[in-house]
Design an enzyme around this catalytic site. Sequence first.
Site, PDB file in Angstrom:
ATOM      1  N   GLN A 125      44.035  42.506  33.855  1.00 18.58           N
ATOM      2  CA  GLN A 125      42.937  42.309  34.823  1.00 18.58           C
ATOM      3  C   GLN A 125      42.987  43.404  35.882  1.00 18.58           C
ATOM      4  O   GLN A 125      44.059  43.716  36.418  1.00 18.58           O
ATOM      5  CB  GLN A 125      43.066  40.922  35.492  1.00 18.58           C
ATOM      6  CG  GLN A 125      41.896  40.590  36.409  1.00 18.58           C
ATOM      7  CD  GLN A 125      41.979  39.170  36.996  1.00 18.58           C
ATOM      8  OE1 GLN A 125      42.986  38.470  36.823  1.00 18.58           O
ATOM      9  NE2 GLN A 125      40.932  38.751  37.676  1.00 18.58           N
ATOM     10  N   ILE A 182      30.156  49.009  34.017  1.00 23.27           N
ATOM     11  CA  ILE A 182      29.850  50.444  34.196  1.00 23.27           C
ATOM     12  C   ILE A 182      30.803  51.361  33.430  1.00 23.27           C
ATOM     13  O   ILE A 182      30.546  52.553  33.330  1.00 23.27           O
ATOM     14  CB  ILE A 182      29.824  50.911  35.680  1.00 23.27           C
ATOM     15  CG1 ILE A 182      31.025  50.423  36.454  1.00 23.27           C
ATOM     16  CG2 ILE A 182      28.526  50.544  36.357  1.00 23.27           C
ATOM     17  CD1 ILE A 182      31.178  51.144  37.792  1.00 23.27           C
ATOM     18  N   HIS A 225      35.988  36.882  35.520  1.00 18.06           N
ATOM     19  CA  HIS A 225      34.784  37.277  34.767  1.00 18.06           C
ATOM     20  C   HIS A 225      35.045  37.175  33.274  1.00 18.06           C
ATOM     21  O   HIS A 225      36.184  37.321  32.824  1.00 18.06           O
ATOM     22  CB  HIS A 225      34.368  38.707  35.111  1.00 18.06           C
ATOM     23  CG  HIS A 225      35.490  39.696  35.047  1.00 18.06           C
ATOM     24  ND1 HIS A 225      36.396  39.835  36.077  1.00 18.06           N
ATOM     25  CD2 HIS A 225      35.876  40.560  34.094  1.00 18.06           C
ATOM     26  CE1 HIS A 225      37.283  40.753  35.748  1.00 18.06           C
ATOM     27  NE2 HIS A 225      37.009  41.203  34.539  1.00 18.06           N
TER      28      HIS A 225
HETATM   29  P1  AMP Z   1      39.189  43.402  34.018  1.00 22.21           P
HETATM   30  O1  AMP Z   1      40.158  44.499  33.750  1.00 22.21           O
HETATM   31  O2  AMP Z   1      39.163  42.323  32.982  1.00 22.21           O
HETATM   32  O3  AMP Z   1      39.402  42.897  35.421  1.00 22.21           O
HETATM   33  O4  AMP Z   1      37.753  44.057  33.913  1.00 22.21           O
HETATM   34  C1  AMP Z   1      37.082  44.633  34.994  1.00 22.21           C
HETATM   35  C2  AMP Z   1      35.878  45.309  34.400  1.00 22.21           C
HETATM   36  O5  AMP Z   1      34.997  45.626  35.456  1.00 22.21           O
HETATM   37  C3  AMP Z   1      36.189  46.625  33.678  1.00 22.21           C
HETATM   38  O6  AMP Z   1      35.710  46.536  32.343  1.00 22.21           O
HETATM   39  C4  AMP Z   1      35.462  47.670  34.498  1.00 22.21           C
HETATM   40  O7  AMP Z   1      34.915  48.685  33.694  1.00 22.21           O
HETATM   41  C5  AMP Z   1      34.394  46.863  35.191  1.00 22.21           C
HETATM   42  N1  AMP Z   1      33.908  47.357  36.467  1.00 22.21           N
HETATM   43  C6  AMP Z   1      34.627  47.854  37.493  1.00 22.21           C
HETATM   44  N2  AMP Z   1      33.825  48.136  38.543  1.00 22.21           N
HETATM   45  C7  AMP Z   1      32.570  47.782  38.171  1.00 22.21           C
HETATM   46  C8  AMP Z   1      31.289  47.828  38.803  1.00 22.21           C
HETATM   47  N3  AMP Z   1      31.126  48.296  40.039  1.00 22.21           N
HETATM   48  N4  AMP Z   1      30.197  47.403  38.105  1.00 22.21           N
HETATM   49  C9  AMP Z   1      30.339  46.939  36.846  1.00 22.21           C
HETATM   50  N5  AMP Z   1      31.516  46.877  36.197  1.00 22.21           N
HETATM   51  C10 AMP Z   1      32.615  47.279  36.843  1.00 22.21           C
END
Ligand code: AMP
Length: 139
Positions: A96, A34, A102
């Site tokens: 992270q 998002i 992910h």
């Molecule tokens: P990381 O920093 O590798 O843990 O990445 C987490 C990712 O999740 C980031 O790119 C955020 O933009 C994304 N994110 C956070 N909340 C959501 C959500 N509710 N739906 C989809 N993506 C999300």
Amino acid sequence: MAYDPNNIFAKIIRGEAPAFKVYEDAHTIAFMDIMPQAEGHTLVIPKEYAESIFDLSPEAAASLIKATQKVAAAVRTATNAPGIMLAQLNGAAAGQTVFHIHFHIIPRAGGIDLSFHARKMADMEKLKALAAKIAAAVV
Ligand code: AMP
């Protein structure tokens, strides 16, 4: 750190939080980021609860990379991007921010810089349309 079952991705797995899904099988779910770093930025998660690569079972790791390969191909088809970047961050020190493992699938093209990580919300209508396009490209 103990796994927090109330993190946002665990809620998406349980259907308690919304997501623009592009793919789902018995072991994985893929959905739009998002706060995308590029148009088409997609995430792939295992349904198994694991904070990082170090906590994931080998079986879930195998399903996760298979799904990532499949969804990355669909993202490439849907966006027509000449390059696809995969990223996977383990631990806050690595950047992270959501503590459920992910893979990021990020389309890249020459001359287009990445937007900041997890900073700006996408237009939800555009995201919905992109999700439908990527889902339709999954083979
Ligand atoms: P990381 O920093 O590798 O843990 O990445 C987490 C990712 O999740 C980031 O790119 C955020 O933009 C994304 N994110 C956070 N909340 C959501 C959500 N509710 N739906 C989809 N993506 C999300």
